[in-house]
Design a protein around this motif. Structure first.
Motif: not given
Length: 303
Positions: A155-161
């Motif tokens: 239940n998350v969104h993310h931005e790859p690092l």
């Protein structure tokens, strides 16, 4: 009379700990005060939420349903607070960031200057925690965002690092240290691998590497830090498995450290900036990811 946010917080604490005393300590109130608030909540709703016994406190069916809904309400309240703190699109004020202890000390110092230049009014409040604790505190609304492995969070969104590979570190006289080039999985067969304790994504990855290579995870020692694992390896307690940021950062400081890359797809992990899928800060957090990604790239380009 409606249940208050504080009463919901107290009920959740009892659900998480199973004991009134432990719940009171978790929320920093006296046990009589917590018990009284929950009793008042039950009276106002006209239903028993907790079954009390000498063994502890167990939720009733109604209690379980109320706790589920209360968690959602408290998360939304935290999001409401975030809207108030970040009323404009720009990142300003205090941002609560949770980060893996295997990432934070090596990534954040490299990103500090760029972060300050891009977001001069931003103040990061940083806390290092295990993967499982990062997830719990993000979902509770105690963090605005975290730096972790996206595979471990729902239940998350993310931005790859960045994508981080793993290295081995062994005593100077060990063949793994004396060899040149990458280490193959078959080179680890029969070896004892050192890792962090349960609750860390790194632990799970190294167990997968051990199973695939015929190695084993040491049952005699579980490190509390990467420094401790490295020290134990240098003392001959086993083979340390270290992530890229740490291995490359320490290699720069200690020319005597010979860390060798493990050449296999299992020996890597993905790291992202992560936030709740209900967070109102998504646009700003995607902007925050850029300097973090840039800092990681500067270090990992030396792989």
């Amino acid at each position: 009379m409606r249940p208050t946010l504080r009463q919901m917080q107290y009920l959740i604490a009892v659900a998480d700990t199973g004991k009134f005393g432990d719940a009171a300590r978790a929320v920093n109130v006296s046990q009589p005060s917590l018990s009284a608030q929950i009793a008042e909540m039950e009276a106002s709703l006209g239903v028993q939420l907790i079954e009390r016994s000498r063994r502890g406190a167990m939720l009733t069916g109604a209690g379980e349903e109320l706790v589920r809904r209360a968690r959602k309400i408290l998360r939304e309240v935290e999001d409401l607070k975030a809207v108030a703190r970040f009323g404009r699109r720009e990142l300003t004020g205090r941002l609560r960031l949770g980060v893996l202890p295997t990432v934070g000390p090596y990534l954040l110092p490299l990103a500090t200057r760029d972060l300050h230049t891009r977001f001069p009014d931003l103040r990061l409040s940083v806390r290092e925690e295990r993967t499982v604790d990062l997830d719990e505190h993000l979902q509770k609304g105690e963090f605005d965002t975290i730096i972790s492995s996206p595979i471990d969070h729902e239940n998350v969104h993310h931005e790859p690092l960045f994508s981080e590979r793993l290295y081995v570190c062994a005593p100077a006289e060990d063949p793994l240290t004396r060899g040149e080039g990458p280490v193959r999985l078959k080179d680890l067969k029969g070896r004892a691998l050192l890792t962090l304790g349960q609750g860390h994504r790194l632990n799970a990855i190294i167990r997968e590497v051990a199973a695939a290579s015929g190695a084993e995870v040491s049952s005699e020692y579980e490190g509390t830090s990467l420094d401790a694992i490295r020290l134990m390896a240098e003392m001959g307690a086993g083979v340390a498995i270290l992530p890229s940021l740490y291995a490359l950062s320490e290699a720069r400081l200690d020319r005597g450290l010979n860390a060798r890359l493990i050449d296999h797809p299992l020996a890597r992990r993905e790291i992202s900036l992560i936030w709740r899928d209900t967070s109102p800060l998504e646009v700003s957090l995607r902007e925050l990811a850029a300097p973090l990604r840039s800092a990681a790239a500067k270090l990992l380009r030396h792989e």
